[in-house]
Design a protein around this motif. Structure first.
Motif, PDB file in Angstrom:
ATOM      1  N   GLY A 200      22.134 -13.534  47.122  1.00 35.78           N
ATOM      2  CA  GLY A 200      22.949 -13.476  48.078  1.00 35.78           C
ATOM      3  C   GLY A 200      22.745 -11.978  49.000  1.00 35.78           C
ATOM      4  O   GLY A 200      21.796 -11.631  49.262  1.00 35.78           O
ATOM      5  N   SER A 201      23.785 -11.129  48.848  1.00 30.47           N
ATOM      6  CA  SER A 201      24.094  -9.976  49.435  1.00 30.47           C
ATOM      7  C   SER A 201      23.748  -8.757  48.643  1.00 30.47           C
ATOM      8  O   SER A 201      23.670  -7.658  48.842  1.00 30.47           O
ATOM      9  CB  SER A 201      25.252  -9.446  50.365  1.00 30.47           C
ATOM     10  N   PHE A 202      23.545  -9.193  47.245  1.00 34.54           N
ATOM     11  CA  PHE A 202      23.337  -8.255  46.188  1.00 34.54           C
ATOM     12  C   PHE A 202      21.849  -8.110  46.005  1.00 34.54           C
ATOM     13  O   PHE A 202      21.310  -8.959  45.568  1.00 34.54           O
ATOM     14  CB  PHE A 202      24.001  -8.791  44.946  1.00 34.54           C
ATOM     15  N   ARG A 203      21.435  -6.876  45.817  1.00 37.17           N
ATOM     16  CA  ARG A 203      20.103  -6.557  45.718  1.00 37.17           C
ATOM     17  C   ARG A 203      19.959  -6.175  44.151  1.00 37.17           C
ATOM     18  O   ARG A 203      20.276  -4.822  43.762  1.00 37.17           O
ATOM     19  CB  ARG A 203      19.374  -5.511  46.516  1.00 37.17           C
ATOM     20  N   ALA A 204      19.505  -7.028  43.512  1.00 33.72           N
ATOM     21  CA  ALA A 204      19.379  -6.921  41.920  1.00 33.72           C
ATOM     22  C   ALA A 204      18.201  -6.044  41.596  1.00 33.72           C
ATOM     23  O   ALA A 204      18.385  -5.250  40.437  1.00 33.72           O
ATOM     24  CB  ALA A 204      19.160  -8.216  41.352  1.00 33.72           C
ATOM     25  N   VAL A 205      17.066  -5.990  42.097  1.00 32.96           N
ATOM     26  CA  VAL A 205      15.835  -5.275  41.967  1.00 32.96           C
ATOM     27  C   VAL A 205      15.272  -4.683  43.265  1.00 32.96           C
ATOM     28  O   VAL A 205      15.353  -5.466  44.520  1.00 32.96           O
ATOM     29  CB  VAL A 205      14.625  -6.344  41.500  1.00 32.96           C
ATOM     30  N   ASN A 206      15.131  -3.378  43.641  1.00 33.55           N
ATOM     31  CA  ASN A 206      15.079  -2.613  44.835  1.00 33.55           C
ATOM     32  C   ASN A 206      13.804  -1.869  44.796  1.00 33.55           C
ATOM     33  O   ASN A 206      13.800  -1.018  44.163  1.00 33.55           O
ATOM     34  CB  ASN A 206      16.313  -1.999  44.982  1.00 33.55           C
ATOM     35  N   ASN A 207      12.784  -2.561  45.226  1.00 30.70           N
ATOM     36  CA  ASN A 207      11.616  -1.633  45.606  1.00 30.70           C
ATOM     37  C   ASN A 207      10.929  -1.168  44.262  1.00 30.70           C
ATOM     38  O   ASN A 207      10.581   0.021  44.524  1.00 30.70           O
ATOM     39  CB  ASN A 207      11.804  -0.614  46.513  1.00 30.70           C
ATOM     40  N   VAL A 208      10.763  -2.033  43.620  1.00 30.04           N
ATOM     41  CA  VAL A 208      10.065  -1.872  42.292  1.00 30.04           C
ATOM     42  C   VAL A 208       8.429  -1.587  42.281  1.00 30.04           C
ATOM     43  O   VAL A 208       8.019  -2.816  42.609  1.00 30.04           O
ATOM     44  CB  VAL A 208      10.727  -2.329  40.918  1.00 30.04           C
ATOM     45  N   ASP A 209       8.093  -0.765  41.800  1.00 29.88           N
ATOM     46  CA  ASP A 209       6.443  -0.575  42.294  1.00 29.88           C
ATOM     47  C   ASP A 209       6.019   0.198  40.962  1.00 29.88           C
ATOM     48  O   ASP A 209       5.957   1.369  40.814  1.00 29.88           O
ATOM     49  CB  ASP A 209       6.295   0.296  43.342  1.00 29.88           C
ATOM     50  N   VAL A 210       5.318  -0.636  40.336  1.00 31.68           N
ATOM     51  CA  VAL A 210       4.767  -0.246  38.927  1.00 31.68           C
ATOM     52  C   VAL A 210       3.518  -1.122  38.224  1.00 31.68           C
ATOM     53  O   VAL A 210       3.533  -2.176  38.624  1.00 31.68           O
ATOM     54  CB  VAL A 210       5.755   0.009  37.815  1.00 31.68           C
TER      55      VAL A 210
ATOM     56  N   MET B 117      -8.670 -10.649  26.714  1.00 27.49           N
ATOM     57  CA  MET B 117      -7.485 -10.689  25.742  1.00 27.49           C
ATOM     58  C   MET B 117      -6.147 -10.457  26.526  1.00 27.49           C
ATOM     59  O   MET B 117      -5.161 -11.030  26.509  1.00 27.49           O
ATOM     60  CB  MET B 117      -7.494  -9.977  24.438  1.00 27.49           C
ATOM     61  N   SER B 118      -6.014  -9.218  27.022  1.00 31.24           N
ATOM     62  CA  SER B 118      -4.992  -8.886  27.693  1.00 31.24           C
ATOM     63  C   SER B 118      -5.237  -8.532  29.377  1.00 31.24           C
ATOM     64  O   SER B 118      -6.260  -8.347  29.565  1.00 31.24           O
ATOM     65  CB  SER B 118      -4.372  -7.646  27.048  1.00 31.24           C
ATOM     66  N   GLU B 119      -4.180  -8.780  30.064  1.00 30.41           N
ATOM     67  CA  GLU B 119      -4.238  -8.204  31.412  1.00 30.41           C
ATOM     68  C   GLU B 119      -3.234  -7.216  31.878  1.00 30.41           C
ATOM     69  O   GLU B 119      -2.264  -7.100  31.058  1.00 30.41           O
ATOM     70  CB  GLU B 119      -4.261  -9.526  32.318  1.00 30.41           C
ATOM     71  N   ASP B 120      -3.502  -6.568  33.088  1.00 28.94           N
ATOM     72  CA  ASP B 120      -2.690  -5.825  33.625  1.00 28.94           C
ATOM     73  C   ASP B 120      -1.670  -6.543  34.280  1.00 28.94           C
ATOM     74  O   ASP B 120      -1.677  -7.758  34.821  1.00 28.94           O
ATOM     75  CB  ASP B 120      -3.204  -4.581  34.670  1.00 28.94           C
ATOM     76  N   VAL B 121      -0.259  -6.067  34.746  1.00 29.17           N
ATOM     77  CA  VAL B 121       0.864  -6.397  35.593  1.00 29.17           C
ATOM     78  C   VAL B 121       1.031  -5.694  36.569  1.00 29.17           C
ATOM     79  O   VAL B 121       1.369  -4.403  36.364  1.00 29.17           O
ATOM     80  CB  VAL B 121       1.980  -6.825  34.656  1.00 29.17           C
ATOM     81  N   GLN B 122       1.047  -6.182  37.747  1.00 21.21           N
ATOM     82  CA  GLN B 122       1.053  -5.210  38.969  1.00 21.21           C
ATOM     83  C   GLN B 122       2.147  -5.638  39.643  1.00 21.21           C
ATOM     84  O   GLN B 122       2.178  -6.791  40.276  1.00 21.21           O
ATOM     85  CB  GLN B 122      -0.201  -5.197  39.891  1.00 21.21           C
ATOM     86  N   LEU B 123       3.363  -4.877  39.825  1.00 17.06           N
ATOM     87  CA  LEU B 123       4.462  -5.326  40.656  1.00 17.06           C
ATOM     88  C   LEU B 123       4.597  -4.404  41.698  1.00 17.06           C
ATOM     89  O   LEU B 123       4.475  -2.940  41.747  1.00 17.06           O
ATOM     90  CB  LEU B 123       5.798  -4.840  39.747  1.00 17.06           C
ATOM     91  N   SER B 124       4.330  -4.890  42.816  1.00 20.23           N
ATOM     92  CA  SER B 124       4.061  -4.166  44.218  1.00 20.23           C
ATOM     93  C   SER B 124       5.594  -4.318  44.833  1.00 20.23           C
ATOM     94  O   SER B 124       5.590  -5.458  45.412  1.00 20.23           O
ATOM     95  CB  SER B 124       2.932  -4.687  44.944  1.00 20.23           C
ATOM     96  N   LYS B 125       6.239  -3.163  45.140  1.00 21.42           N
ATOM     97  CA  LYS B 125       7.338  -3.185  45.940  1.00 21.42           C
ATOM     98  C   LYS B 125       8.294  -4.460  46.202  1.00 21.42           C
ATOM     99  O   LYS B 125       8.405  -4.860  46.925  1.00 21.42           O
ATOM    100  CB  LYS B 125       6.778  -3.060  47.350  1.00 21.42           C
ATOM    101  N   ILE B 126       8.535  -4.680  44.718  1.00 20.83           N
ATOM    102  CA  ILE B 126       9.431  -5.903  44.519  1.00 20.83           C
ATOM    103  C   ILE B 126      10.699  -5.655  44.659  1.00 20.83           C
ATOM    104  O   ILE B 126      11.542  -4.677  44.356  1.00 20.83           O
ATOM    105  CB  ILE B 126       9.320  -6.376  42.990  1.00 20.83           C
ATOM    106  N   CYS B 127      11.277  -6.681  45.600  1.00 19.44           N
ATOM    107  CA  CYS B 127      13.051  -6.733  45.883  1.00 19.44           C
ATOM    108  C   CYS B 127      13.395  -7.996  45.467  1.00 19.44           C
ATOM    109  O   CYS B 127      12.540  -8.886  45.615  1.00 19.44           O
ATOM    110  CB  CYS B 127      13.241  -6.382  47.343  1.00 19.44           C
ATOM    111  N   MET B 128      14.506  -8.094  44.961  1.00 22.63           N
ATOM    112  CA  MET B 128      15.134  -9.462  44.634  1.00 22.63           C
ATOM    113  C   MET B 128      16.515  -9.469  44.905  1.00 22.63           C
ATOM    114  O   MET B 128      17.431  -8.520  44.370  1.00 22.63           O
ATOM    115  CB  MET B 128      14.992  -9.598  42.863  1.00 22.63           C
ATOM    116  N   ASP B 129      16.994 -10.336  45.863  1.00 18.21           N
ATOM    117  CA  ASP B 129      18.297 -10.454  46.427  1.00 18.21           C
ATOM    118  C   ASP B 129      18.886 -11.570  45.800  1.00 18.21           C
ATOM    119  O   ASP B 129      18.333 -12.683  45.672  1.00 18.21           O
ATOM    120  CB  ASP B 129      18.391 -10.438  48.091  1.00 18.21           C
TER     121      ASP B 129
END
Lengths: 294, 365
Positions: free
Chosen positions: B15-25, B1-13
């Motif tokens: 341009g030069s702006f880093r909106a998400v920095n190394n999110v790991d959960v 029915m449900s699943e886990d969500v694994q965010l591994s060391k996510i970065c999102m740029d």
């Protein structure tokens, strides 16, 4: 009206209303009424005007229905105008979608500039440019011969094909802008919601974007169709002997035959049948006039 | 029915702006997880990364152990509820709800039945044939939830869906959402800037600032043991004192400030000699006539009293002119302090913390 008075005061309001009224009456309503009256009078030598032969008659309208050639030209005009409308729609819908939802707004501005620049040249010159491009010794044949797609030049300016090309080019932007406006007004989240719920790109267009932009599509179609059916310059420049446009026949009655009476009758027939055709299409598409006016 | 969500060391740029920095959960199956943070902290970007409208610059998104790289939103087992809901105004309610089934080719009769069933679930009866424009804000909310549930997502993503509602309805929908989540067992990932919402609904909360996940913990842990100054001040109110850590015995440290010496728990990443801040919640402070020997105390004068209903906020000024807040329960049997009266603000060393500023590296779990 109250709002207008409150906002602009009495004098400015009167000027604005008067100018609108002048435009509507002097430039639209009265000329049409005069032509409408003409269409029911006979074309008579000057000395018979006001004489016993100068009566109201349907003879001018009968002339049309007694002429199979004119009827034929009339329906070709309707058919090929619809054809041009369909081609314009097929080209502009994807383009409008890309401009409205895919490109960044800075790129859109550049794109529109490029699209609008040709409009700065008059319609006659643009038609004539196509006449040159499509002629036997013209650049199109030269290019096709050059890259070896054809062995001998093709006669492009024959039948309705050159007229279609010219009309599509002349009026395509009248299709683009209403559809672009309609799609721009759609909340991008709706497109994303559709995709998120599992819809393919086609399904999203079919179920979400097209229903939303239907008024824009309808108003674009109506405009392009009316402009095509009423176009004189493009067919005159690009048609050949085997492809005549109904407006050319009206023009011949009026300017070559000097018979404004029959010409007016033909013009009103075109107007009437265009209105019927357009309302039919609107009925089929389930769009109201109010939606288009927006 | 449900699943886990694994965010591994996510970065999102961007341009030069880093909106998400190394999110790991890792968000557990069936969990109600909230990303909490101020606007522009990158929480909505995370939601768009999970739903597939964006691909991370670095790191990976895994749902149920499956890497989502290159998978479009229409093929991911997620359903997103948009902030503005994004219901389709040209379709009646039931077609809205079953749109996801329609695109999967489910026959009409079956869809109609499913719509009725979901309308029952979200407590919205006799509305199947209504137009969206005929619904109230709360009803639209329910339709949006039903529409997302219809596709039986493994993970439900919610982007501040309650922010447009008025207070009463918002509180009601909180409970409703929580109940629906429990009933369906679907993993809920909730985005909000409203700490009340996050604390009240979530199993765990991830507090974000400037693209960095500052702390991931249960609501109680977030509130009572914030890992840094940002988390402490973003979640709940605080009285703040600036000073230097002097000595340390056990988990209690001495903190030297311009207003005197205080004892407080020492937070992570803070050591003796550091100049930083001490945080104490207004509800952990009391006002007394006399100074305390065992607890921290500071001489103050009452300057303003704000009656909030279930509690009273007493604003006090210390000798150097700084204002602090003491929160007391509304209890008619206890007299509220008189305006301009002198008193001592007392707080226990166990209930206050010496914390560093928001960290650049991720801390806590």
């Amino acid at each position: 009206m109250q709002e207008l008075l409150r906002r602009y005061g009495i004098s400015l309001s009167v000027i604005m209303v008067a100018m609108t009224a002048f435009w509507l009456l002097a430039l639209v309503v009265i000329p049409n009424l005069v032509l409408f009256k003409f269409s029911f009078r006979l074309y008579l030598p000057v000395d018979q005007l006001g004489g016993p032969n100068d009566v109201y008659t349907l003879k001018n309208y009968a002339t049309f229905f007694e002429s199979p050639i004119h009827i034929n030209v009339f329906f070709s005009t309707i058919l090929y105008s619809s054809f041009v409308t369909a081609i314009c729609l097929a080209i502009t819908y994807p383009l409008a979608y890309i401009l409205a939802k895919v490109l960044k707004s800075t790129d859109t501005a550049t794109f529109f500039l490029v699209l609008l620049v040709p409009l700065w040249v008059s319609e006659i010159l643009r038609s004539f440019a196509w006449f040159i491009i499509l002629s036997m010794q013209g650049p199109l044949n030269a290019v096709l011969l050059g890259i070896g797609i054809i062995d001998k030049p093709i006669r492009w300016i024959t039948g309705f094909q050159s007229v279609i090309v010219g009309l599509v080019y002349a009026y395509i932007l009248f299709m683009l802008f209403p559809i672009y406006n309609a799609i721009s007004a759609l909340d991008t989240n709706q497109i994303e919601a559709s995709e998120d719920l599992g819809a393919s790109m086609w399904r999203t267009h079919w179920r979400v974007i097209i229903p939303h932009s239907k008024p824009g599509i309808a108003s674009g179609c109506v405009m392009v169709f009316m402009l095509c059916a009423g176009s004189v310059i493009v067919p005159t420049t690009l048609a050949s002997t085997n492809s005549r446009w109904f407006t050319e026949i009206i023009q011949q009655w009026m300017f070559e035959g000097l018979d404004w009476n029959t010409g007016s009758a033909y013009a009103f027939l075109l107007l009437a049948l265009c209105i019927i055709f357009v309302s039919l299409v609107m009925r089929i598409l389930n769009v109201r006039l109010v939606d288009i006016a927006k | 029915m449900s699943e886990d969500v694994q965010l591994s060391k996510i970065c999102m740029d961007f341009g030069s702006f880093r909106a998400v920095n190394n999110v790991d959960v890792t968000i557990k199956p069936g969990e109600f997880f909230s990303f909490l943070g101020p606007s522009g902290c990158g929480k909505t970007t995370i939601l768009r990364l999970i739903s597939g409208f964006m691909e991370p610059t670095e790191g990976s998104v895994k749902i149920g152990g499956k890497d989502m790289k290159g998978i479009r939103p229409n093929a991911r087992p997620t359903a997103l509820i948009f902030q503005n809901l994004a219901l389709f105004p040209l379709m009646p309610v039931w077609e809205n709800i079953t749109f996801g089934l329609e695109v999967r080719g489910v026959p009409k009769a079956q869809r109609r039945a499913k719509a009725e069933e979901l309308l029952q679930l979200v407590d919205l009866h006799d509305s199947a044939d209504k137009r969206i424009s005929q619904l109230s804000g709360g009803q639209k909310q329910r339709v949006a939830i039903a529409r997302a549930l219809a596709v039986e997502p493994k993970v439900m993503l919610l982007d501040e869906p309650l922010s447009a509602l008025d207070l009463k309805l918002r509180q009601h929908m909180r409970a409703e959402l929580r109940a629906i989540q429990k009933r369906t067992g679907v993993t809920f990932i909730y985005i909000t800037h409203d700490q009340g919402e996050a604390l009240a609904m979530s199993d765990r909360v991830g507090v974000m600032s400037q693209g960095i996940l500052q702390q991931v913990a249960t609501p109680q842990e977030i509130y009572n043991n914030p890992v840094n100054g940002f988390v402490a001040s973003f979640v709940g109110e605080n009285n703040v004192f600036v000073g230097t850590v002097k000595g340390k015995s056990g988990d209690i440290a001495t903190f030297e400030t311009a207003k005197g010496q205080f004892n407080a728990r020492l937070g992570a990443n803070v050591s003796v000699g550091d100049t930083t801040k001490l945080f104490v919640r207004p509800e952990f402070c009391t006002l007394q006539k006399t100074a305390s020997k065992s607890a921290n105390s500071i001489a103050v004068e009452v300057t303003e009293i704000a009656f909030e209903g279930n509690f009273v906020n007493v604003f006090v000024r210390d000798e150097s002119g700084d204002t602090h807040m003491v929160q007391v329960q509304n209890d008619p049997s206890i007299p509220t302090p008189a305006l301009h009266s002198k008193a001592h603000m007392i707080f226990d060393p166990q209930s206050c913390m010496i914390l560093s500023e928001a960290t650049d590296t991720r801390s806590g779990h």
